[in-house]
Design a protein around this motif. Structure first.
Motif, PDB file in Angstrom:
ATOM      1  N   GLU A 249      49.947  29.458  36.695  1.00  0.00           N
ATOM      2  CA  GLU A 249      48.562  29.334  36.204  1.00  0.00           C
ATOM      3  C   GLU A 249      47.605  30.166  37.058  1.00  0.00           C
ATOM      4  O   GLU A 249      46.745  30.886  36.538  1.00  0.00           O
ATOM      5  N   GLU A 252      48.091  33.927  36.508  1.00  0.00           N
ATOM      6  CA  GLU A 252      47.447  34.399  35.285  1.00  0.00           C
ATOM      7  C   GLU A 252      45.931  34.499  35.479  1.00  0.00           C
ATOM      8  O   GLU A 252      45.295  35.463  35.060  1.00  0.00           O
ATOM      9  N   GLU A 253      45.365  33.493  36.141  1.00  0.00           N
ATOM     10  CA  GLU A 253      43.917  33.471  36.378  1.00  0.00           C
ATOM     11  C   GLU A 253      43.494  34.697  37.215  1.00  0.00           C
ATOM     12  O   GLU A 253      42.499  35.360  36.903  1.00  0.00           O
TER      13      GLU A 253
END
Length: 480
Positions: A249, A252-253
């Motif tokens: 996560e 990706e951020e």
């Protein structure tokens, strides 16, 4: 594009030429008098001497390089990294002479070349930034007011800076005046620009960067992250991909944030967006490097993408054929910059002749090299001899392959960072992944390295004696 000139030297010049050769593109090397017999000169299809040994009389002569390119009917110029790679005037001059600059447009280089302009460009894209001021400052009184608002410790940084120059950590108000004067003086001397700014100093920071690629058709991709927290004098020595602390996560951020930075300056080609990450895994935009990075091989190994090939294709006007969902992380890669530096003497450059110079080989080992046995290490340039890269199915395997490669890299005649690399890869803090940019300050000292070398020598001597006694026993056995 049938012929390109590589405006660089050493391992990066050879690295670019290897891909050009694979693509059927002819190559032109430029060289200084000191590099007359260098491997990159021999590797190229054509080579031209452009001046004397000092870089300001050779590799930094943009107009002379363009003159050579036109004379030899070159289509494009690849700047590598260092030298003219982030010089917006050079990129612009290349464009004006109807040559292709294999890199971003001059406007993007200008924006991202100034840390203040970069912050200004990305502020509308909701990208996290370290608390601080986004304007140049020279007034100590004003600096004190701002520092109190932000809270100590603070960091003074040169706007035009890089490589740790014009950078000062200030722990309290008493030090602020003197440290500001030093930072301004150092920035003026190094970059001809004394502009500095102030931001909150992130304690226990990790240095994590994202590789991006953008084409002229509106596509921007991120090629995951590189962990670059092992540094000396604010310069990287060890890099790895992926980072051991990023969740999918968070990856990706950060990747999406990096593509927004590229979008903010209408970016083209290969670039790297650098972030600081604090102890709570919050990340902050640091800067963008508008070129191929020294550590690009670790990204190539985990993604299976030749980034130089992609650079050339983008420069030719092609759209990227891959999509973000096509990119996946496979395995783990590490890189050690092999500098001709003495880790026992504050990493000072070590000049001399490479009396022995034998590269390691084997599965999972890659060496991007610019030297050969018998060569002098010139005093005029960055002292990097090569980049030693290892690749394994996971981090542990990559570390083991790296340690074996260090053991099989034979260099005599100069001191190098190989023993320091061995120290890092064997250290518990590195192996556990629990480290930050203070690794060298917290764990390393010449005394520690010396002690380690003495212990290893003692063990080797004991093993040799043991082996000798065993051999003698065999020799004394009576024959029947």
């Amino acid at each position: 594009m049938k012929k390109i000139l590589i405006a660089n030297r050493g391992e990066i010049a050879i690295r670019v030429m290897q891909t050009a050769q694979k693509m059927g593109i002819k190559t032109v090397a430029v060289y200084s008098e000191a590099d007359r017999n260098a491997p990159h000169v021999k590797f190229a299809d054509e080579a031209v001497c452009i001046g004397k040994a000092p870089s300001n009389q050779s590799y930094l002569l943009g107009s002379k390089i363009i003159e050579v390119a036109k004379k030899l009917h070159v289509d494009g110029i690849h700047p590598g990294y260092g030298f003219l790679s982030e010089n917006a005037d050079f990129a612009e001059e290349v464009e004006k002479n109807d040559l292709i600059f294999i890199g971003p447009k001059s406007r993007a280089i200008r924006i991202m070349g100034s840390k203040l302009a970069a912050k200004d460009a990305v502020k509308n894209y909701n990208i996290p930034m370290v608390p601080g001021i986004d304007e140049a400052i020279t007034d100590v009184k004003k600096a004190k007011v701002i520092a109190k608002e932000i809270g100590f410790p603070i960091l003074i940084k040169a706007s035009a800076g890089g490589g740790g120059k014009g950078m000062r950590v200030v722990e309290d108000e008493k030090e602020l005046g003197s440290q500001m004067e030093r930072a301004i003086s150092e920035a003026t001397s190094a970059f001809g620009d004394g502009s500095v700014f102030i931001e909150k100093y992130v304690t226990s920071p990790r240095h994590i960067e994202i590789q991006v690629m953008a084409d002229s058709h509106g596509n921007i991709l991120y090629f995951f992250e590189r962990e670059c927290s092992i540094q000396r004098r604010h310069q990287k020595v060890v890099e790895e991909a992926p980072s051991s602390i990023l969740t999918p996560e968070l990856r990706e951020e950060m990747g999406v944030a990096a593509t927004k930075v590229a979008k903010a300056c209408d970016y083209l080609g290969a670039g790297t967006v650098e972030f600081l990450m604090d102890a709570d895994h919050k990340f902050y935009f640091l800067e963008m490097n508008t070129r191929l990075q020294v550590e690009h091989p670790v990204t190539e190994l985990i993604t299976g993408v030749d980034l130089v090939e992609l650079q050339i294709k983008i420069a030719r006007g092609e759209a990227m054929s891959i999509k973000q969902e096509d990119l996946h992380i496979n395995g783990h890669a590490l890189e050690l910059r092999v500098y001709a530096e003495d880790p026992l003497n504050d990493f000072l450059p070590s000049v001399g002749t490479l009396e022995t110079y034998k590269l390691p080989t084997g599965k999972g080992v890659r060496v991007d090299n610019g030297f050969e046995e018998g060569m002098e290490v010139p005093i005029y340039y960055d002292p990097m001899l090569s980049k030693l890269i290892s690749y394994g199915k996971d981090r542990d395997e990559a570390i083991q392959i790296m340690l074996k490669a260090i053991e099989n890299y034979y260099i005599e005649g100069v001191q190098t960072t190989l023993p320091f690399g061995k120290f890092v890869f064997e250290h518990e803090a590195f192996r556990s992944g629990n480290f930050d940019t203070h690794f060298v300050k917290n764990y390393y000292s010449p005394e520690v390295l010396n002690k380690k070398a003495e212990e290893e020598a003692k063990i080797a001597a004991e093993l040799a004696v043991k082996q000798y006694l065993q051999d003698q026993k065999i020799l004394r056995l009576p024959t029947k």
